[in-house]
Design an enzyme around this catalytic site. Structure first.
Site, PDB file in Angstrom:
ATOM      1  N   ASN A   4      84.629  66.300  41.379  1.00  0.00           N
ATOM      2  CA  ASN A   4      85.797  67.213  41.542  1.00  0.00           C
ATOM      3  C   ASN A   4      85.568  68.847  42.035  1.00  0.00           C
ATOM      4  O   ASN A   4      86.116  69.022  42.849  1.00  0.00           O
ATOM      5  CB  ASN A   4      86.609  67.186  40.148  1.00  0.00           C
ATOM      6  CG  ASN A   4      87.248  65.848  39.826  1.00  0.00           C
ATOM      7  OD1 ASN A   4      87.422  65.131  40.536  1.00  0.00           O
ATOM      8  ND2 ASN A   4      87.637  65.765  38.767  1.00  0.00           N
ATOM      9  N   ASN A  47      80.732  69.676  28.463  1.00  0.00           N
ATOM     10  CA  ASN A  47      81.762  70.385  29.340  1.00  0.00           C
ATOM     11  C   ASN A  47      82.312  71.629  28.614  1.00  0.00           C
ATOM     12  O   ASN A  47      82.748  72.316  29.335  1.00  0.00           O
ATOM     13  CB  ASN A  47      82.931  69.545  29.731  1.00  0.00           C
ATOM     14  CG  ASN A  47      82.354  68.582  30.782  1.00  0.00           C
ATOM     15  OD1 ASN A  47      83.039  67.266  30.939  1.00  0.00           O
ATOM     16  ND2 ASN A  47      81.311  68.642  31.454  1.00  0.00           N
ATOM     17  N   ASP A 102      83.112  61.925  38.787  1.00  0.00           N
ATOM     18  CA  ASP A 102      82.248  63.014  38.989  1.00  0.00           C
ATOM     19  C   ASP A 102      82.585  63.522  40.392  1.00  0.00           C
ATOM     20  O   ASP A 102      82.905  62.791  41.314  1.00  0.00           O
ATOM     21  CB  ASP A 102      80.869  62.784  38.712  1.00  0.00           C
ATOM     22  CG  ASP A 102      79.793  63.941  38.831  1.00  0.00           C
ATOM     23  OD1 ASP A 102      80.436  65.021  38.379  1.00  0.00           O
ATOM     24  OD2 ASP A 102      78.738  63.765  39.008  1.00  0.00           O
TER      25      ASP A 102
END
Length: 488
Positions: A281, A327, A279
């Site tokens: 980025n 996502n 997690d």
């Protein structure tokens, strides 16, 4: 179980020098094994080394490496006659014994070698003398003899044999075990004589064919301590240390330090399966004024490094959370960029997976994926299916979705054990350690069934900045925990 490192251990200076010389070469011939260690020999074979038992097998004019155990004068002469380029890695102490043997012979003394008949080192030393015997064979009628020792013998045994010889002969000796070998043996003796010796054991790391490894095992056995020997990680995993309270860890003089480090990590409760929620980025990119896609690119670079770090630490399973079922809600540009990045990364890593014998697997809803990505995943899974180490990527994955998909496949009553057969990767053991980066403290729908008893490590580091030191902090944190799993 308490793990105690026995110092000194591992590579002696002579072997270390021999290996260092050899690793600079490629596609050459080596007379016998460079050193008696399967890991080193395998690495040299990867460099194109061809191991032969006679210099006659080496084509004229080619390069031949003489092993750390040394060779006879006749072999050197033969190599010169064949115009071979010689790389001599003979241990300096072995060379010293050769010179002593030649000196005693020049003085007209029969030579007695304290060593193991048939060993390469002993044969080379014997060839220096006109008249040579390997103890217990002895010259008949001689009053004075020269005595030398194979460098890797048990030092106490050599002393005892020299005393016996002194009863019947006047001896001139260079019967000494090499200092590095003696120091390692003495250290094992000292460990074995600890106050809790009845609950102690020694684990010697090294190949079965290594003389110095055998001697370390013998020393511990002479002290009445239980002995284990492992030449590979697989052998180590198969061992039962349940009756041991204090385990002394040492290694032979030809055992690479990296294998020692791997074994120590395993014994000190290093996790077998690590799962990572990668997690941060996007935040990493935005903080630098870049597009979120650049953060994903940097995150992919970090993942490549983590794969290597996990290999170095003998982590057998690595599962990463790459793209969740949620996502898909992200902007199309970002999603398309990620799918393209996945394809590019899988193509670029194929050779690495094959070279390092890593099995690639995907978990998640495959029907959601673009055709080109699914094709690349299927190709790579088939190509790597026979390897043991596993890299598992969760794409279009959700813990709840996995459980729902499993329920929809269930036929008839199930138990906890039979239910896992319906999960995406039922043969993969549950994660020992789950790492989440970026400072968030939640599981985000990741491996909900499998992480019921996993240990968690939450890192404030954004994924592109995740480092080897941070991985070690997570592993160290794991090793400090008492995993009772509902027990006492």
């Amino acid at each position: 179980m308490k793990i105690e490192v026995i110092e000194p251990h591992g590579l002696c200076a002579g072997v270390n020098s021999a290996i260092a010389k050899a690793l600079q070469l490629k596609n050459v011939y080596c007379l016998h094994e460079l050193v008696h260690n399967e890991i080193v020999v395998r690495e040299l074979k990867d460099l194109g080394f061809k191991f032969v038992e006679s210099v006659n097998e080496v084509p004229v004019g080619e390069t031949v490496v003489f092993s750390a155990h040394g060779v006879s004068p006749a072999i050197r002469k033969k190599a010169e006659e064949r115009k071979l380029k010689i790389v001599d890695t003979t241990c300096p102490f072995v060379d010293k014994v050769h010179r002593a043997a030649a000196k005693f012979s020049a003085q007209g003394l029969p030579l007695v070698i304290i060593g193991h008949k048939g060993h390469i080192e002993v044969e080379g030393i014997a060839a220096e003398a006109k008249e040579a015997y390997v103890y217990p064979d002895l010259p008949i009628g001689a009053k004075k003899i020269g005595v030398v020792s194979q460098t890797t013998m048990n030092s106490d045994e050599v002393k005892a044999i020299v005393k016996k010889l002194e009863r019947n002969y006047q001896i001139v000796k260079m019967a000494e075990v090499c200092k590095a070998t003696k120091l390692r043996q003495d250290a094992v003796r000292k460990f074995c004589r600890g106050a809790d010796r009845n609950s102690r054991a020694v684990l010697v790391l090294g190949s079965e064919g290594s003389s110095n490894v055998k001697r370390l095992c013998e020393v511990a056995e002479e002290e009445g301590v239980k002995v284990f020997r492992a030449g590979s990680v697989a052998e180590l995993y198969a061992m039962d240390f349940s009756s041991v309270e204090t385990l002394g860890l040492t290694s032979g003089a030809s055992t690479p330090e990296r294998f020692f480090d791997e074994a120590l990590s395993i014994l000190r409760n290093c996790p077998r399966h690590i799962a990572i929620i990668m997690d941060g980025n996007g935040r990493w990119a935005l903080a630098r004024g870049k597009k979120r896609g650049q953060g994903h690119i940097e995150g992919a670079k970090t993942l490549s490094k983590v794969l290597k770090w996990c290999k170095d630490r003998s982590i057998k399973y690595l599962t990463v959370y790459a793209f969740s079922t949620e996502n898909w809600k992200r902007p199309k540009e970002e999603v398309d960029g990620l799918m393209g990045l996945f394809v590019k990364m899988l193509k670029s890593k194929t050779l690495d997976f094959m070279k390092n014998k890593v099995r690639f697997r995907m978990i998640g809803r495959r029907g959601d994926l673009p055709r080109n990505l699914l094709s690349e995943i299927t190709r790579l899974e088939e190509k790597t299916k026979d390897f043991d180490r596993e890299f598992i990527v969760a794409i279009s994955y959700g813990g709840r979705a996995e459980i729902i998909d499993a329920v929809n496949r269930v036929k008839g009553p199930v138990t906890e054990e039979t239910f896992r057969n319906y999960l995406y990767a039922p043969d993969v053991p549950d994660p020992d350690l789950v790492i989440r980066t970026s400072g968030e403290v939640r599981t985000s729908n990741f491996l909900l069934w499998q992480t019921a008893y996993s240990e968690f490590y939450f890192s404030d580091v954004l994924w592109p900045d995740f480092s080897e030191a941070e991985l070690d902090r997570a592993i160290s944190s794991y090793a400090m925990r008492n995993r009772r799993k509902g027990g006492v």
